[in-house]
Design a protein around this motif. Sequence first.
Motif, PDB file in Angstrom:
ATOM      1  N   LEU A  33     -39.190 -22.309   9.701  1.00 36.35           N
ATOM      2  CA  LEU A  33     -39.893 -21.102  10.116  1.00 36.35           C
ATOM      3  C   LEU A  33     -38.990 -20.176  10.923  1.00 36.35           C
ATOM      4  O   LEU A  33     -39.037 -18.946  10.766  1.00 36.35           O
ATOM      5  N   LYS A  34     -38.147 -20.769  11.774  1.00 37.68           N
ATOM      6  CA  LYS A  34     -37.222 -19.944  12.559  1.00 37.68           C
ATOM      7  C   LYS A  34     -36.309 -19.140  11.651  1.00 37.68           C
ATOM      8  O   LYS A  34     -36.053 -17.951  11.893  1.00 37.68           O
ATOM      9  N   GLY A  35     -35.818 -19.797  10.612  1.00 41.78           N
ATOM     10  CA  GLY A  35     -34.957 -19.108   9.662  1.00 41.78           C
ATOM     11  C   GLY A  35     -35.688 -17.973   8.960  1.00 41.78           C
ATOM     12  O   GLY A  35     -35.131 -16.888   8.765  1.00 41.78           O
ATOM     13  N   GLU A  36     -36.948 -18.218   8.597  1.00 46.42           N
ATOM     14  CA  GLU A  36     -37.741 -17.194   7.912  1.00 46.42           C
ATOM     15  C   GLU A  36     -38.021 -16.013   8.836  1.00 46.42           C
ATOM     16  O   GLU A  36     -37.920 -14.849   8.423  1.00 46.42           O
ATOM     17  N   VAL A  37     -38.370 -16.308  10.083  1.00 47.28           N
ATOM     18  CA  VAL A  37     -38.649 -15.236  11.045  1.00 47.28           C
ATOM     19  C   VAL A  37     -37.395 -14.413  11.298  1.00 47.28           C
ATOM     20  O   VAL A  37     -37.436 -13.165  11.296  1.00 47.28           O
ATOM     21  N   PHE A  38     -36.265 -15.090  11.488  1.00 51.40           N
ATOM     22  CA  PHE A  38     -35.008 -14.395  11.742  1.00 51.40           C
ATOM     23  C   PHE A  38     -34.633 -13.500  10.562  1.00 51.40           C
ATOM     24  O   PHE A  38     -34.210 -12.350  10.740  1.00 51.40           O
ATOM     25  N   SER A  39     -34.836 -14.000   9.353  1.00 52.64           N
ATOM     26  CA  SER A  39     -34.524 -13.219   8.158  1.00 52.64           C
ATOM     27  C   SER A  39     -35.411 -11.978   8.056  1.00 52.64           C
ATOM     28  O   SER A  39     -34.933 -10.890   7.708  1.00 52.64           O
ATOM     29  N   MET A  40     -36.701 -12.131   8.368  1.00 60.18           N
ATOM     30  CA  MET A  40     -37.617 -10.996   8.310  1.00 60.18           C
ATOM     31  C   MET A  40     -37.295  -9.961   9.379  1.00 60.18           C
ATOM     32  O   MET A  40     -37.356  -8.750   9.133  1.00 60.18           O
ATOM     33  N   VAL A  41     -36.944 -10.440  10.567  1.00 59.06           N
ATOM     34  CA  VAL A  41     -36.575  -9.528  11.653  1.00 59.06           C
ATOM     35  C   VAL A  41     -35.340  -8.715  11.271  1.00 59.06           C
ATOM     36  O   VAL A  41     -35.293  -7.494  11.463  1.00 59.06           O
ATOM     37  N   LYS A  42     -34.350  -9.386  10.700  1.00 54.73           N
ATOM     38  CA  LYS A  42     -33.130  -8.685  10.270  1.00 54.73           C
ATOM     39  C   LYS A  42     -33.413  -7.721   9.129  1.00 54.73           C
ATOM     40  O   LYS A  42     -32.895  -6.598   9.107  1.00 54.73           O
ATOM     41  N   ALA A  43     -34.228  -8.141   8.172  1.00 49.29           N
ATOM     42  CA  ALA A  43     -34.506  -7.321   6.997  1.00 49.29           C
ATOM     43  C   ALA A  43     -35.186  -6.006   7.362  1.00 49.29           C
ATOM     44  O   ALA A  43     -34.984  -4.984   6.694  1.00 49.29           O
ATOM     45  N   HIS A  44     -35.977  -6.014   8.441  1.00 54.30           N
ATOM     46  CA  HIS A  44     -36.716  -4.813   8.846  1.00 54.30           C
ATOM     47  C   HIS A  44     -36.139  -4.173  10.102  1.00 54.30           C
ATOM     48  O   HIS A  44     -36.764  -3.279  10.687  1.00 54.30           O
ATOM     49  N   ASP A  45     -34.951  -4.641  10.527  1.00 52.70           N
ATOM     50  CA  ASP A  45     -34.259  -4.054  11.692  1.00 52.70           C
ATOM     51  C   ASP A  45     -35.156  -3.995  12.925  1.00 52.70           C
ATOM     52  O   ASP A  45     -35.243  -2.973  13.617  1.00 52.70           O
ATOM     53  N   MET A  46     -35.838  -5.107  13.227  1.00 58.11           N
ATOM     54  CA  MET A  46     -36.798  -5.151  14.327  1.00 58.11           C
ATOM     55  C   MET A  46     -36.083  -5.523  15.631  1.00 58.11           C
ATOM     56  O   MET A  46     -36.284  -6.604  16.205  1.00 58.11           O
ATOM     57  N   ALA A  47     -35.270  -4.599  16.121  1.00 59.16           N
ATOM     58  CA  ALA A  47     -34.405  -4.876  17.269  1.00 59.16           C
ATOM     59  C   ALA A  47     -35.186  -5.237  18.527  1.00 59.16           C
ATOM     60  O   ALA A  47     -34.926  -6.266  19.165  1.00 59.16           O
TER      61      ALA A  47
END
Length: 282
Positions: A33-47
């Motif tokens: 789940l951590k990997g999925e969350v990190f990937s989604m955060v990066k994909a949408h530039d959620m700084a």
Amino acid sequence: MDSEGTQQAHLVLAHKRFLLTHPDVQDIEKVGLKGEVFSMVKAHDMASFYETLVAESVLEMDQSVLDSMRTKIEDELKKLDDKIADAEENLGESEVREAHLAKSLFYIQIGDKEKALEQLKVTESKTVAVGQKMDLVFYTLQLGFFYMDFDLISKSIDKAKSLFEEGGDWERKNRLKVYEGLYCMSTRNFKKAASLFLDSISTFTTYELFPYDTFIFYTVLTSIISLDRVSLKQKVVDAPEILTVIGKIPYLSEFLNSLYDCQYKSFFSAFGEKRSDACAVI
């Protein structure tokens, strides 16, 4: 709004974030789940949201990733501001509104709550049609659910109802019932939640919030808590819309029917399984 059957990406992310903090979720699952969350955060530039997750010890800080996201955000905001300036100078009111709306949606995408709300207000000031104003309220409600800001959700629901006094189509009115039902369920008003969900079974189009299976899951649970035996039979146990879906949701049929049939051993067995499975549903 998103196309039919598509849940908003940031609401999917909110669910994954919830699972990462839930005690019933196994540590080995949380790694994925951590990997999925990190990937989604990066994909949408959620700084800014990334910084929040780091502060909560949900994710680890990667400064290079954060710097990259900030750079992309600055670049995109410049493009959006240029489009707004061009629309104001060379185009009509409709194009100006669309340019401001695009900036609002970008702030929602990157998870910047305060700036998103500010920009939605600017967009609203450029909006005349009641239906378009209602769509802005739905975007605000989605922000409220993402951040579990119940005050924002409550005020937005009241605002939507006020807008409907000026007009508004049935499709948006029916969608609002599901939003309000989710709010009522979140604030433990199960009776009203069940009533709103049951009213929406045959008109459900609110796929941006959750899939239809999840909607049926919520409808059954809130109905079990709040309906009398006769109403439960008529509105839930024998409801064709529920019968077509309930078999796809693990243990829900056993949970509902064993309770109605007074088979309490089976009910508590399904209850235990349903509890462990409930984490899979937002």
